[in-house]
Design a protein around this motif. Structure first.
Motif, PDB file in Angstrom:
ATOM      1  N   GLY A 414     -33.470  24.162  19.255  1.00 39.31           N
ATOM      2  CA  GLY A 414     -33.002  23.728  20.540  1.00 39.31           C
ATOM      3  C   GLY A 414     -31.817  23.099  20.763  1.00 39.31           C
ATOM      4  O   GLY A 414     -30.882  23.664  20.120  1.00 39.31           O
ATOM      5  N   LEU A 415     -31.747  22.233  21.718  1.00 40.53           N
ATOM      6  CA  LEU A 415     -30.603  21.479  22.271  1.00 40.53           C
ATOM      7  C   LEU A 415     -30.325  20.193  21.487  1.00 40.53           C
ATOM      8  O   LEU A 415     -31.169  19.232  21.861  1.00 40.53           O
ATOM      9  N   PRO A 416     -29.157  19.946  20.903  1.00 39.30           N
ATOM     10  CA  PRO A 416     -28.882  18.672  20.169  1.00 39.30           C
ATOM     11  C   PRO A 416     -28.780  17.829  21.601  1.00 39.30           C
ATOM     12  O   PRO A 416     -28.536  17.790  22.546  1.00 39.30           O
ATOM     13  N   THR A 417     -28.656  16.276  20.858  1.00 37.45           N
ATOM     14  CA  THR A 417     -28.526  15.133  21.713  1.00 37.45           C
ATOM     15  C   THR A 417     -27.291  15.477  22.708  1.00 37.45           C
ATOM     16  O   THR A 417     -27.376  15.117  23.650  1.00 37.45           O
ATOM     17  N   ASP A 418     -26.178  15.665  22.095  1.00 32.72           N
ATOM     18  CA  ASP A 418     -24.870  15.681  22.916  1.00 32.72           C
ATOM     19  C   ASP A 418     -25.009  16.776  24.003  1.00 32.72           C
ATOM     20  O   ASP A 418     -24.575  16.591  25.044  1.00 32.72           O
ATOM     21  N   GLY A 419     -25.592  17.841  23.673  1.00 29.38           N
ATOM     22  CA  GLY A 419     -26.119  19.023  24.690  1.00 29.38           C
ATOM     23  C   GLY A 419     -26.953  18.543  25.753  1.00 29.38           C
ATOM     24  O   GLY A 419     -26.676  18.743  27.041  1.00 29.38           O
ATOM     25  N   TYR A 420     -28.083  17.758  25.302  1.00 27.47           N
ATOM     26  CA  TYR A 420     -28.803  17.269  26.344  1.00 27.47           C
ATOM     27  C   TYR A 420     -28.211  16.206  27.367  1.00 27.47           C
ATOM     28  O   TYR A 420     -28.673  16.228  28.451  1.00 27.47           O
ATOM     29  N   GLN A 421     -27.458  15.355  26.722  1.00 25.93           N
ATOM     30  CA  GLN A 421     -26.776  14.469  27.592  1.00 25.93           C
ATOM     31  C   GLN A 421     -25.621  15.442  28.746  1.00 25.93           C
ATOM     32  O   GLN A 421     -25.775  14.729  29.757  1.00 25.93           O
ATOM     33  N   VAL A 422     -25.221  16.319  28.249  1.00 27.70           N
ATOM     34  CA  VAL A 422     -24.308  17.102  29.341  1.00 27.70           C
ATOM     35  C   VAL A 422     -25.476  17.558  30.352  1.00 27.70           C
ATOM     36  O   VAL A 422     -24.962  17.666  31.574  1.00 27.70           O
ATOM     37  N   ALA A 423     -26.602  17.940  30.115  1.00 20.50           N
ATOM     38  CA  ALA A 423     -27.611  18.500  30.880  1.00 20.50           C
ATOM     39  C   ALA A 423     -28.095  17.380  32.104  1.00 20.50           C
ATOM     40  O   ALA A 423     -28.082  17.473  33.138  1.00 20.50           O
ATOM     41  N   VAL A 424     -27.979  16.255  31.383  1.00 24.30           N
ATOM     42  CA  VAL A 424     -28.606  15.005  32.269  1.00 24.30           C
ATOM     43  C   VAL A 424     -27.347  14.720  33.609  1.00 24.30           C
ATOM     44  O   VAL A 424     -27.727  14.358  34.227  1.00 24.30           O
ATOM     45  N   VAL A 425     -26.244  14.507  32.800  1.00 26.20           N
ATOM     46  CA  VAL A 425     -25.077  14.399  33.708  1.00 26.20           C
ATOM     47  C   VAL A 425     -24.880  15.534  34.662  1.00 26.20           C
ATOM     48  O   VAL A 425     -24.561  14.946  35.830  1.00 26.20           O
TER      49      VAL A 425
END
Length: 505
Positions: A414-425
């Protein structure tokens, strides 16, 4: 014989306003229409057969909703029940089947009155949503395995929510009389289809859309009652009374606001008071849970928290989020009272609800449902709408792939934390982008596609075309300039009640 109508009077029908066709004013809509044969012709007979715009839009909505159901079928066939991460890798998670047993519906427990055996002592949803969930439980057979019952419960809820979706599309299509095809923005919104059956939000959204339609038709009491019922299903619809207060203040429509607010309060009390008195602990669970809930998915608070060694304190976040929301509301009010022309109701409604979501400590993927109908009314421009929707779809995928990553153990699928934060932003920026466009439309009314086609505030009801009674700042200067120069300006005195100084837009 003297009472027989003549041929002339028999054939005559009330003149209907000419419809605005998006394919003639929106380049993206025109390009997209090529898939079905190109833009509608100038001489086409619209609205004179069974295939009226509202019916077409409602059917399109049902079709898109069905596609959203199909997208959930990998979970329906097993991912909800086998393997923690499978429902995330397929991006088909839903609260509905899990809460059938988790909130006591499978055991016949009465929401708010019966204590639950798990960590959640009582149902954590507002009363009218609890009624919706209970009705679906009544329609679910109590025989068969628990997996079968949860599948049927989800299917029953999906059927009820599909009705809500059709109501939303029809209400949006009818709110702006001359712009029914703007309802296609709702019907074809990809994030709407993907998130419709995650939770029960569509029920409150349908009541809110119906309320907006009632206000547009000048039925202030019906608007208030529906807003009160919607608030009894979800808290956010009450926010619409704030923009309405400011707009009625500017137009001097105090009686209409009082009727609307009074209807909302009475309707909310009728639903809540019996449970509040007979089961106070169960009734208050929604409010205490919302207060005690920590920083959660989708919010900028989570991104900040994930970059800190110590998680943010919940009480501190509650205070800061409330302060930011108050500041945002003050900004919207100032904008409403100083804009050169009174903003449209849908514009301010979108800004306030978006501010609530953006400043909140949780921004769940289904919260996009709250904004889609308001966005279609506030900024019916396909390019901007699709830019925002692309950001929301990216986040929809991002949160499930992130949960797949965190629940897949050493596999890290899946998507690691850094990638998820990009999605949130990204999805926060998408919502902010639409807010910025709407603010620009308010400050520069000639950029507003609704007003550019000749309307004032078609969703404004008694506010549509009303004369301003109170303004300050730039709007007050525009009025003074018009009164002293005698020239046409983008003035506040727009509409049927204003004898002069009409805008040239």
């Amino acid at each position: 014989m003297c009472g027989m109508p003549s041929a002339e009077t028999t054939d005559r029908k009330p003149e209907e306003p000419e419809q605005v066709r998006p394919t003639r004013e929106d380049e993206v809509a025109a390009a997209g229409s090529e898939l079905i044969g190109g833009p509608i012709g100038r001489r086409a007979l619209t609205g004179r057969s069974w295939w009226t715009p509202v019916r077409i839009i409602a059917l399109v909505m049902i079709g898109m909703f069905a596609l959203g159901m199909v997208q959930k079928f990998p979970c329906y066939d097993g991912s909800w029940f086998y393997g923690a991460s499978s429902q995330y890798t397929h991006a088909c998670y839903s609260d509905i089947p899990h809460l059938y047993q988790g909130r006591g519906f499978a055991d016949g427990l009465v929401p708010y009155f019966d204590r639950l055996p798990g960590d959640m002592e009582y149902l954590e949803y507002p009363v009218l949503t609890g009624v919706f969930m209970e009705v679906a439980a009544w329609l679910t057979p109590g025989s068969g395995s628990i997996q079968h019952q949860e599948q049927v419960y989800w299917m029953v809820n999906a059927g009820m929510l599909m009705i809500c979706a059709a109501v939303i599309a029809a209400c949006v299509a009818r709110t702006h009389r001359r712009r029914p095809w703007d309802g296609l923005l709702v019907a074809l919104a990809p994030a709407f289809a993907l998130t419709s059956t995650i939770n029960w939000d569509l029920f409150a959204v349908a009541l809110t859309a119906a309320a907006m339609l009632m206000w547009a038709r000048g039925r202030t009491l019906a608007f208030g009652v529906l807003i009160g019922l919607a608030t009894a299903a979800k808290l956010y619809p009450a926010l619409l009374l704030g923009p309405l207060f400011v707009l009625c203040w500017r137009a001097g429509k105090w009686k209409d606001f009082a009727v609307a607010a009074g209807g909302a309060v009475v309707a909310w009390l009728v639903v809540n008071l019996p449970v509040m008195l007979l089961a106070p602990d169960g009734w208050s669970k929604f409010y205490t849970f919302s207060q005690e809930r920590g920083v959660d998915f989708g919010s900028f608070w989570l991104v900040i928290s994930q970059h800190m060694d110590t998680p943010l304190d919940t009480d501190v976040v509650n205070t800061l989020a409330s302060a930011l929301m108050v500041l945002a509301c003050l900004g919207v009010a100032a904008l409403a009272l100083t804009a050169p022309r009174r903003p449209r109701f849908a514009q301010l409604a979108f800004l306030v609800v978006a501010a609530f979501i953006l400043t909140n400590k949780v921004y769940s993927p289904q919260y996009v449902l709250w904004l889609v109908p308001l966005a279609a009314l506030a900024r019916p421009k396909w390019r901007d709408f699709l830019v925002w929707q692309a950001c929301e779809v990216a986040y929809f995928l991002g949160i499930w792939f992130y949960l797949a990553y965190t629940t897949s153990g050493d596999k890290h699928q899946g998507l690691p934390t850094d990638g998820y934060q990009v999605a949130v932003v990204l999805h926060l920026l998408g919502t902010l982008y639409l807010c910025a466009i709407i603010v620009r439309d308010i400050w520069l009314p000639d950029r507003d596609v609704v007003r550019r086609s000749g309307d004032d505030d078609p969703s404004g009801g008694v506010l549509d075309g009303a004369e301003d009674r109170f303004v300050f700042g730039h709007a007050a200067y525009s009025r003074w300039e018009a009164e002293h120069d005698g020239e046409q300006t983008p003035a506040v005195d727009w509409g049927k009640d204003a004898p002069s100084h009409r805008s040239s837009l």
